[in-house]
Scaffold this active site. Structure first.
Site, PDB file in Angstrom:
ATOM      1  N   SER A 157      57.353  91.410  31.323  1.00  0.00           N
ATOM      2  CA  SER A 157      58.602  92.059  31.699  1.00  0.00           C
ATOM      3  C   SER A 157      59.059  91.759  33.107  1.00  0.00           C
ATOM      4  O   SER A 157      60.033  92.319  33.574  1.00  0.00           O
ATOM      5  CB  SER A 157      58.459  93.577  31.561  1.00  0.00           C
ATOM      6  OG  SER A 157      58.196  93.913  30.246  1.00  0.00           O
ATOM      7  N   LEU A 159      56.933  92.128  35.779  1.00  0.00           N
ATOM      8  CA  LEU A 159      56.179  93.002  36.683  1.00  0.00           C
ATOM      9  C   LEU A 159      54.878  92.339  37.098  1.00  0.00           C
ATOM     10  O   LEU A 159      53.942  92.987  37.523  1.00  0.00           O
ATOM     11  CB  LEU A 159      55.877  94.338  35.988  1.00  0.00           C
ATOM     12  CG  LEU A 159      57.092  95.176  35.666  1.00  0.00           C
ATOM     13  CD1 LEU A 159      56.734  96.297  34.720  1.00  0.00           C
ATOM     14  CD2 LEU A 159      57.704  95.742  36.939  1.00  0.00           C
ATOM     15  N   SER A 160      54.811  91.029  36.916  1.00  0.00           N
ATOM     16  CA  SER A 160      53.622  90.255  37.282  1.00  0.00           C
ATOM     17  C   SER A 160      52.437  90.567  36.394  1.00  0.00           C
ATOM     18  O   SER A 160      51.307  90.622  36.860  1.00  0.00           O
ATOM     19  CB  SER A 160      53.207  90.496  38.726  1.00  0.00           C
ATOM     20  OG  SER A 160      52.573  91.742  38.857  1.00  0.00           O
ATOM     21  N   ALA A 163      49.635  87.911  36.720  1.00  0.00           N
ATOM     22  CA  ALA A 163      48.766  87.998  37.903  1.00  0.00           C
ATOM     23  C   ALA A 163      47.834  89.207  37.785  1.00  0.00           C
ATOM     24  O   ALA A 163      46.664  89.137  38.165  1.00  0.00           O
ATOM     25  CB  ALA A 163      49.598  88.097  39.178  1.00  0.00           C
ATOM     26  N   ALA A 164      48.352  90.309  37.225  1.00  0.00           N
ATOM     27  CA  ALA A 164      47.507  91.502  37.083  1.00  0.00           C
ATOM     28  C   ALA A 164      46.338  91.208  36.141  1.00  0.00           C
ATOM     29  O   ALA A 164      45.204  91.630  36.385  1.00  0.00           O
ATOM     30  CB  ALA A 164      48.330  92.682  36.575  1.00  0.00           C
ATOM     31  N   ASP A 206      52.727  87.796  43.883  1.00  0.00           N
ATOM     32  CA  ASP A 206      52.234  88.749  42.880  1.00  0.00           C
ATOM     33  C   ASP A 206      50.808  89.211  43.176  1.00  0.00           C
ATOM     34  O   ASP A 206      50.528  90.402  43.294  1.00  0.00           O
ATOM     35  CB  ASP A 206      52.266  88.112  41.476  1.00  0.00           C
ATOM     36  CG  ASP A 206      53.667  87.674  41.074  1.00  0.00           C
ATOM     37  OD1 ASP A 206      54.637  88.186  41.665  1.00  0.00           O
ATOM     38  OD2 ASP A 206      53.789  86.819  40.188  1.00  0.00           O
TER      39      ASP A 206
END
Ligand code: GLA
Length: 440
Positions: A157, A159-160, A163-164, A206
């Protein structure tokens, strides 16, 4: 709409994930550890990290949760709450391929992502994390058995989430193998996952936000030097929670678009355009020996030679230089607790993404404009790369629910089809700032 000032991850969420890991591993619940990796927002500093610009970020109280137990051997066994299938690999297997990649250049990394080597597509993030760790000389002996899940409705979406996910795997493998790795090193490892393993030419925004943020502060990262600082807003008299922190909420409004539109120029194309603009400006100022990134071009050189750029490249450069200025102005506004002025800069940044950087698409632009009309909104912009996904806004805390209802209703009038694809009650999320990624 979902209101949320809850602690994330909640106890019930931890319990559910723990139960899944117990079932998968046959181990005791008390042995289960968690890698907690929040999503991030970037209020100011969009699309300038890959050019060595200075960016701002903070995490939110939603993200990726990876419950795991270290394996007794090199085996990795994973299931996902969002995706089907399971991943079964051995850290040894990856070690060998990563070694080839190291000696032959990054082409072997591409081989790793060949479809025939995939147990499941989402498993490539696990491979990427192992690749990065081993490429930098870390010896992994132990795999993990784990269950990974993202906050519902928030994947892909802007919101990275990638990367998370990458950071969650890095932290879990490091913990299982008793490796002590600093946040700075993990920023680099995640860069290897994204740039070298997946071939995305993105910057370090990110993962830096995810690894460095602290609740209530604005994280400021110089993406060239990698120096960072946490900008505190002014303290209130009781010194517990700042008035500033309780004055605003973060709204995430989802467009219903999860895939990049094929007609929209992609992320890497924009990065190349910025580099081309830098190359021309550096050549014009007889500095062509410099790396072609816009942070190597001074404001003076830009002003003196911008007439040499053709229209598209001139717009990308204008975005870079104007966004850098907004970041520094924004840092001052945040430090003096002036959320209204900070919000105006966020909105200007959103406009520059539309007009100069030319990312986004009709539904995202409509969402951005709808947020700006919503009650109590200080400022809004696209979140993330801006080719899909969601918009982010800062809103007066007491008007957040009203604003969220307004956006949900108005957006579904503008894009009934897309809005109908969003899961009931998930179109607009009111959330709070979060903390950095960690093991609990
Ligand atoms: C994506 C990239 C980041 C950054 C943002 C835009 O999230 O991964 O590196 O460029 O887009 O600011």
């Amino acid at each position: 709409m979902v209101g949320s000032n809850d602690i994330w991850p909640s106890q019930s969420m931890l319990d559910k994930v723990r139960q899944r890991v117990v079932e998968m591993s046959g181990r005791d619940g008390e042995e289960v550890r968690f890698a907690v990796s929040p999503y991030r927002i970037c209020p100011l500093g969009a699309h300038i990290d890959h050019q060595g610009g200075t960016v701002t970020a903070m995490t939110i109280n939603h993200g990726i949760l990876l419950g795991f137990v270290p394996s007794s051997d090199a085996q990795v066994y994973l299931q996902s709450g969002q995706f089907k299938g399971e991943v079964r690999i051995s850290v040894d297997e990856i070690q060998f391929l990563a070694h080839i990649a190291e000696s032959n250049g990054s082409d072997a990394a591409k081989d790793l992502s060949k479809p025939e080597l995939e147990e499941a597509k989402w498993g490539n993030y696990v491979r990427g994390a192992l690749y990065a760790l081993q490429k930098r000389g870390n010896h992994l002996k132990k795999g993990i058995t784990g269950f990974i899940c993202g906050s519902e409705g928030l994947d892909s979406s802007g919101l990275s989430s990638s990367a998370a996910v990458g950071v969650a795997y890095l932290l879990a493998f490091e913990n299982a193998n008793n490796l002590s790795i600093s946040p700075t090193e993990n920023i680099e490892y995640d860069r290897i996952i994204e740039n070298e393993y997946f071939g995305l030419k993105n910057g370090i925004l990110d993962q830096s936000a995810i690894l460095l943020s602290s609740r209530g502060c604005l994280t400021c990262i110089n993406c060239k030097t990698r120096e960072y600082k946490l900008i505190q807003p002014p303290k209130s008299k009781n010194h517990l929670k700042t008035e500033f922190e309780s004055a605003y909420k973060i709204i995430l409004a989802f467009s219903g678009l999860k895939q990049a539109l094929t007609t929209t120029p992609g992320y890497n194309l924009r990065v190349s355009e910025c580099q081309e603009a830098a190359r021309i400006l550096l050549k014009a100022s007889r500095n062509e020996q410099e790396e072609p990134i816009l942070s190597d071009v001074t404001q003076e050189v830009y002003e003196a030679h911008k007439n040499k750029l053709e229209t598209n490249l001139a717009k990308r450069a204008e975005h870079y230089f104007s966004e850098n200025k907004r970041v520094f102005k924004g840092l001052e506004e945040w430090a003096s607790g002036n959320i209204e002025e900070f919000g105006k800069l966020v909105t200007e940044s959103g406009l520059s993404s539309i007009q100069n950087y030319e990312c986004g698409c009709e539904p995202l632009i409509q969402l951005y404009e709808t947020l700006l009309k919503a009650p109590g909104v200080y400022g809004a912009r696209f979140s993330g790369a801006g080719f899909r996904g969601c918009c982010v806004a800062l809103v007066a805390a007491e008007r957040a629910e009203e604003a969220a209802t307004f956006v949900r209703v108005e957006y579904s009038k503008l894009q009934p089809d897309l809005a109908s694809h969003i899961k009931q009650g998930k179109a607009v999320l009111v959330c709070d700032a979060g903390d950095s990624a960690r093991i609990i």
